[in-house]
Design a protein around this motif. Structure first.
Motif, short mmCIF file in Angstrom:
data_model
loop_
_atom_site.label_atom_id
_atom_site.label_comp_id
_atom_site.label_asym_id
_atom_site.label_seq_id
_atom_site.Cartn_x
_atom_site.Cartn_y
_atom_site.Cartn_z
N LEU A 114 0.77 -1.16 -0.03
CA LEU A 114 0.05 -0.12 0.12
C LEU A 114 0.93 1.25 -0.05
N VAL A 115 0.64 1.75 -1.10
CA VAL A 115 1.81 3.25 -1.35
C VAL A 115 0.90 4.59 -1.67
N GLU A 116 1.35 5.65 -0.97
CA GLU A 116 0.72 6.69 -1.08
C GLU A 116 1.12 7.40 -2.20
N GLY A 117 0.25 8.18 -2.93
CA GLY A 117 0.67 8.62 -4.18
C GLY A 117 -0.50 9.91 -4.49
N VAL A 118 -0.37 10.56 -5.74
CA VAL A 118 -1.21 11.65 -6.36
C VAL A 118 -1.90 11.37 -7.68
N HIS A 119 -3.01 11.55 -8.00
CA HIS A 119 -3.39 11.36 -9.24
C HIS A 119 -3.80 12.77 -9.57
N ALA A 120 -2.64 13.49 -10.41
CA ALA A 120 -2.93 14.75 -11.01
C ALA A 120 -3.69 14.91 -12.10
N GLY A 121 -4.66 15.96 -12.02
CA GLY A 121 -5.62 16.32 -13.12
C GLY A 121 -6.73 15.58 -13.10
N THR A 122 -6.90 14.78 -11.87
CA THR A 122 -8.38 13.99 -11.62
C THR A 122 -9.08 14.57 -10.55
N ARG A 123 -10.27 14.69 -10.70
CA ARG A 123 -11.38 15.11 -9.75
C ARG A 123 -12.37 14.07 -9.31
N LEU A 124 -12.74 14.12 -8.11
CA LEU A 124 -13.66 13.11 -7.67
C LEU A 124 -14.95 13.08 -8.46
N ASP A 125 -15.48 14.15 -8.95
CA ASP A 125 -16.68 14.20 -9.60
C ASP A 125 -16.61 13.70 -11.19
N SER A 126 -15.42 13.24 -11.55
CA SER A 126 -15.18 12.84 -12.76
C SER A 126 -15.08 11.26 -12.85
N LEU A 127 -15.06 10.68 -11.58
CA LEU A 127 -15.01 9.06 -11.23
C LEU A 127 -16.45 8.63 -11.02
N GLY A 128 -16.67 7.39 -11.22
CA GLY A 128 -17.93 6.78 -10.91
C GLY A 128 -18.27 6.68 -9.33
N PRO A 129 -19.52 6.12 -9.01
CA PRO A 129 -19.75 5.78 -7.76
C PRO A 129 -18.63 5.00 -6.86
N TRP A 130 -17.97 4.18 -7.64
CA TRP A 130 -16.99 3.39 -6.82
C TRP A 130 -15.91 4.29 -6.22
N ALA A 131 -15.65 5.43 -6.53
CA ALA A 131 -14.75 6.12 -5.82
C ALA A 131 -14.99 6.56 -4.49
N ALA A 132 -16.29 6.97 -4.15
CA ALA A 132 -16.90 7.18 -2.77
C ALA A 132 -16.51 5.98 -1.77
N ARG A 133 -16.39 5.04 -2.38
CA ARG A 133 -16.04 3.70 -1.39
C ARG A 133 -14.63 3.29 -1.15
N VAL A 134 -13.71 4.24 -1.73
CA VAL A 134 -12.18 3.95 -1.45
C VAL A 134 -11.92 4.62 -0.33
N PRO A 135 -11.39 4.28 0.74
CA PRO A 135 -11.32 5.03 1.96
C PRO A 135 -10.35 5.96 1.95
N SER A 136 -9.37 6.00 1.40
CA SER A 136 -8.04 6.74 1.22
C SER A 136 -8.21 7.91 0.25
N LEU A 137 -9.20 7.72 -0.48
CA LEU A 137 -9.27 8.75 -1.84
C LEU A 137 -9.91 10.03 -1.29
N ARG A 138 -9.19 11.09 -1.59
CA ARG A 138 -9.48 12.28 -1.17
C ARG A 138 -8.93 13.47 -2.06
N PRO A 139 -9.29 14.87 -2.01
CA PRO A 139 -8.51 15.97 -2.93
C PRO A 139 -7.32 16.19 -2.26
N ALA A 140 -6.24 16.23 -3.01
CA ALA A 140 -4.97 16.42 -2.46
C ALA A 140 -4.65 17.89 -1.62
#
Length: 311
Positions: free
Chosen positions: A80-106
């Motif tokens: 499990l490694v930390e990192g950043v998705h640059a250029g990606t917004r939460l509202d551009s992803l599907g409903p699954w993204a809300a269920r990824v515990p660590s995913l949040r705006p950087a």
């Protein structure tokens, strides 16, 4: 029963079936180390895969498994490694993204400017993970045999699971599955411990940096309908240039190697059951695009359920 295909989809599907008590054989055209799966940068993330309505569940099921496997990273290859998705917004992803515990705006300290998402996600070292899957099969009594298949209907087994990836194009045949070429460069790691992906409209594909035990993996490309598996030196130079623009310490890092893989992209994953003459069953599980690792466990469970529906 026989699982045809020895990449991450085939091996994972065979593990699920074997650990449900089925007698399984795996037939693969080439060893796991020579499959497309072996080339993957292997960050858990749904990429170039459809349909979105199903991919989210498959991905989340797999995420839960990888989080468990990360407890033994040296054995499983999963960290499990930390990192950043640059250029990606939460509202551009599907409903699954809300269920990824660590995913949040950087935060600003996690990415210099612009929109980005921070996450702690599975990053899989395929040079360790594929042998681990194979060893798990051996422990379950599964025979993995290097054996080419030219006719799925001729495989002598009551149940056959087709996990041949791009090979399904000729084997099924299914012209809907086609290659999207990906090229990577592996360099000496100058001390980078976090992963990074960046979407830049100027470039044809995303740029990414993945710290793996064997070196820093730099990418990448997404060249549709390109069958070439030979590294292109010019493309490699551009990959390093793009990555160094984001992480300047990469500039001058010694090149350790080049990788090319052909993603088996399809308009939708084919995950379905087909009845064969004589009461035999053929289950298809292919067309996972750039997300084979990401959905492997979820799709394996669906394939197992199709092969042996609950009474």
């Amino acid at each position: 029963m026989v699982v045809v295909g020895g990449g991450v989809i085939g091996l994972t599907t065979a593990v699920v079936l074997a650990e449900r008590g089925r007698r399984v054989r795996v037939w693969t055209r080439e060893p796991a180390e020579r499959t497309t799966s072996a080339v993957a940068g292997a960050l858990w993330w749904p990429y170039r895969i459809e349909p979105e309505s199903l991919v989210g569940e498959w991905s989340l099921e797999s995420l839960a498994v990888y989080e468990e496997l990360a407890a033994l990273p040296d054995e499983t290859g999963v960290r499990l490694v930390e990192g950043v998705h640059a250029g990606t917004r939460l509202d551009s992803l599907g409903p699954w993204a809300a269920r990824v515990p660590s995913l949040r705006p950087a935060h600003a300290g996690e990415w210099a400017a612009g929109t980005a998402l921070w996450a702690r996600l599975p990053l899989i070292d395929m040079s360790a993970h594929l042998p681990w899957l194979r060893d798990r099969l051996i422990e379950a009594g599964v025979v993995v045999e290097v054996r080419a298949v030219t006719d799925l209907a001729a495989v002598d087994a009551p149940v056959v699971v087709n996990c041949t990836g791009l090979g399904a194009r000729e084997l099924v045949p299914d012209p809907a599955v086609r290659p999207v070429r990906g090229q990577l460069v592996v360099v000496e790691n100058p001390g980078i411990t976090t992963w990074l992906t960046a979407v830049d409209p100027v470039w044809e594909s995303s740029t990414y940096v993945f710290p793996q035990p064997g070196g820093l993996v730099l990418g990448g490309t997404a060249e549709e309908d390109d069958w070439s598996q030979a590294p292109d030196p010019t493309v490699a130079e551009r990959i390093v240039e793009r990555c160094a623009a984001l992480r300047p310490e990469i500039a001058g890092a010694g090149v350790q190697g080049h990788r090319v893989g052909l993603r088996p992209v399809r308009h939708a994953v084919r995950l379905e059951r087909e009845e064969l003459p004589g009461g035999r069953v053929l289950v298809h599980n292919y067309g996972h695009g750039g997300a084979g690792v990401t959905v492997a466990w979820g799709c394996a469970r669906r394939a197992a359920g199709l092969a042996y529906p609950a009474a």
